[in-house]
Write a protein that holds these residues in place. Structure first.
Motif, PDB file in Angstrom:
ATOM      1  N   ARG A 219       0.831  -1.210   0.000  1.00 33.55           N
ATOM      2  CA  ARG A 219       0.000   0.000   0.000  1.00 33.55           C
ATOM      3  C   ARG A 219       0.864   1.259   0.000  1.00 33.55           C
ATOM      4  NH1 ARG A 219      -3.481  -3.307   2.970  1.00 33.55           N
ATOM      5  NH2 ARG A 219      -2.504  -2.779   4.973  1.00 33.55           N
TER       6      ARG A 219
ATOM      7  N   GLU B 270       2.228   1.607  -3.491  1.00 32.90           N
ATOM      8  CA  GLU B 270       1.180   2.054  -4.408  1.00 32.90           C
ATOM      9  C   GLU B 270       0.949   3.557  -4.264  1.00 32.90           C
ATOM     10  OE1 GLU B 270      -3.273   0.671  -5.917  1.00 32.90           O
ATOM     11  OE2 GLU B 270      -2.317  -0.328  -4.202  1.00 32.90           O
TER      12      GLU B 270
ATOM     13  N   ASP C 193       2.201  -4.097 -20.718  1.00 28.17           N
ATOM     14  CA  ASP C 193       1.425  -3.629 -19.571  1.00 28.17           C
ATOM     15  C   ASP C 193       0.835  -4.845 -18.855  1.00 28.17           C
ATOM     16  OD1 ASP C 193      -0.762  -4.476 -21.081  1.00 28.17           O
ATOM     17  OD2 ASP C 193      -1.316  -2.457 -21.703  1.00 28.17           O
ATOM     18  N   GLY C 194      -0.065  -4.597 -17.912  1.00 27.58           N
ATOM     19  CA  GLY C 194      -0.590  -5.678 -17.094  1.00 27.58           C
ATOM     20  C   GLY C 194      -1.283  -6.781 -17.867  1.00 27.58           C
ATOM     21  N   THR C 195      -1.777  -6.477 -19.054  1.00 24.53           N
ATOM     22  CA  THR C 195      -2.487  -7.497 -19.820  1.00 24.53           C
ATOM     23  C   THR C 195      -1.576  -8.632 -20.282  1.00 24.53           C
ATOM     24  OG1 THR C 195      -2.184  -6.280 -21.899  1.00 24.53           O
ATOM     25  CG2 THR C 195      -4.177  -5.800 -20.615  1.00 24.53           C
TER      26      THR C 195
ATOM     27  N   ALA D  51      -0.281  -9.959  -8.787  1.00 21.80           N
ATOM     28  CA  ALA D  51      -1.505  -9.150  -8.778  1.00 21.80           C
ATOM     29  C   ALA D  51      -1.172  -7.674  -8.592  1.00 21.80           C
ATOM     30  CB  ALA D  51      -2.439  -9.634  -7.676  1.00 21.80           C
ATOM     31  N   PHE D  52      -0.206  -7.396  -7.724  1.00 20.63           N
ATOM     32  CA  PHE D  52       0.212  -6.019  -7.502  1.00 20.63           C
ATOM     33  C   PHE D  52       0.843  -5.446  -8.765  1.00 20.63           C
ATOM     34  CE2 PHE D  52       3.503  -2.956  -6.165  1.00 20.63           C
ATOM     35  CZ  PHE D  52       2.719  -2.038  -5.494  1.00 20.63           C
TER      36      PHE D  52
ATOM     37  N   ASP E 291      -2.129 -11.850 -18.580  1.00 20.57           N
ATOM     38  CA  ASP E 291      -3.284 -12.634 -19.014  1.00 20.57           C
ATOM     39  C   ASP E 291      -3.071 -13.242 -20.394  1.00 20.57           C
ATOM     40  OD1 ASP E 291      -4.834 -12.030 -16.721  1.00 20.57           O
ATOM     41  OD2 ASP E 291      -5.344 -10.070 -17.579  1.00 20.57           O
TER      42      ASP E 291
ATOM     43  N   LYS F 291       0.373  -6.311 -11.831  1.00 23.23           N
ATOM     44  CA  LYS F 291      -0.651  -6.125 -12.857  1.00 23.23           C
ATOM     45  C   LYS F 291      -1.489  -4.885 -12.591  1.00 23.23           C
ATOM     46  CE  LYS F 291      -4.625  -8.480 -14.944  1.00 23.23           C
ATOM     47  NZ  LYS F 291      -5.456  -9.715 -14.927  1.00 23.23           N
ATOM     48  N   ARG F 292      -1.793  -4.613 -11.321  1.00 24.89           N
ATOM     49  CA  ARG F 292      -2.673  -3.504 -10.973  1.00 24.89           C
ATOM     50  C   ARG F 292      -1.969  -2.158 -10.988  1.00 24.89           C
ATOM     51  NH1 ARG F 292      -3.552  -4.813  -6.194  1.00 24.89           N
ATOM     52  NH2 ARG F 292      -2.647  -3.113  -4.974  1.00 24.89           N
ATOM     53  N   VAL F 293      -0.712  -2.106 -10.578  1.00 24.75           N
ATOM     54  CA  VAL F 293      -0.047  -0.833 -10.315  1.00 24.75           C
ATOM     55  C   VAL F 293       0.998  -0.457 -11.361  1.00 24.75           C
ATOM     56  CG1 VAL F 293       1.309   0.461  -8.613  1.00 24.75           C
ATOM     57  CG2 VAL F 293      -0.463  -1.123  -7.844  1.00 24.75           C
TER      58      VAL F 293
END
Length: 272
Positions: free
Chosen positions: A210, A213, A252-254, A230-231, A257, A233-235
């Motif tokens: 946190r 972030e 990027d985060g994609t 997960a972090f 996936d 990918k999100r940040v």
């Protein structure tokens, strides 16, 4: 064509902009790389760890570096901060050539903060003293000014009440946040994080993430070696996947996936 070349080449050249509109756009200097690695090689004896690593980071970007153990992630960070000396290639950070024998190491360390998995706090000093030590002896600040800065950075990491505590009185997550505050106190232009949550349990990991972030949201330029997918990918603005000492895939985060290479797909499938 390499993965990096194909990634860069996939972006079309921008259309021309009328001169009257150009005045209202940000200066191109804002998009110049603040960190640049060009064909960097590093070996430890016969172990060739970095095998031609190249990437750039612009001011304000948050870059997550992922990959299996031994892929060269941490070594790349240590080379950026001149904790390891490269064998070949070039690294430019904040306008400084890191491989230059005449480089001002003190200036580099002021501009580029690094936080490690181990907190490296002095156990015999209070939290405030851990933070003010470099301010007073490196930046030559007075005691009161240093204490004011310590108070400000402790507030940023949510530990305003812990200035007079000692490291042994803190949890692992709190100690790591103090280590981040100590680095922030030097007003770095770039911050490097080397697997800073790998020794923490999930709750304490959340505390530290946190803070990171919040730093990213505030525009701090950051390079983060992490296993927290997960972090990342999100940040992260971009993710760099390293494999066998090379930059294997960037996106990027994609990309987590929809991996473009079998190596990244296998890494993600292994849950690392």
């Amino acid at each position: 064509m390499s993965q990096v070349a194909s990634f860069i080449g996939a972006h079309p050249a921008p259309a021309s902009i009328p001169s009257d509109e150009a005045r209202h756009l940000p200066s191109t200097a804002a998009f110049q790389p603040i960190v640049r690695l060009n064909n960097v090689h590093k070996s430890f004896g016969s172990n060739h760890v970095l095998k031609g690593v190249s990437f750039e980071v612009t001011k304000g970007e948050m870059i997550a570096i992922i990959g299996a153990s031994g892929s060269g992630k941490s070594t790349a960070l240590r080379c950026i901060n001149h904790l390891e000396v490269i064998d070949d290639g070039a690294i430019e950070v904040c306008g400084m050539q890191v491989g230059d024998p005449a480089i001002d190491i003190r200036r580099l360390r002021r501009d580029v903060g690094i936080v490690f998995q181990s907190y490296n706090l002095f156990p015999h000093l209070s939290v405030e003293e851990n933070i003010t030590l470099a301010l007073r002896h490196v930046k030559q600040l007075g005691k009161q000014e240093a204490r004011t800065i310590a108070s400000e950075v402790l507030a940023k990491v949510g530990l305003s009440e812990k200035g007079q505590a000692y490291p042994e009185q803190l949890s692992g997550g709190q100690q790591q946040r103090v280590a981040i505050a100590r680095s922030l106190a030097m007003s770095p232009k770039v911050m490097l994080f080397d697997e800073v949550t790998s020794a923490l349990d999930p709750q304490l990991t959340g505390e530290v993430l946190r803070v990171m972030e919040d730093l990213a949201a505030g525009g701090m330029t950051m390079l983060l070696v992490t296993h927290e997918m997960a972090f990342a990918k999100r940040v992260a603005d971009r993710i760099i996947f390293m494999h066998q000492g090379k930059v294997w895939e960037i996106g990027d985060g994609t990309m987590l996936d929809h991996p473009q290479t079998q190596e990244l797909r296998a890494f993600l499938d292994n849950g690392l």
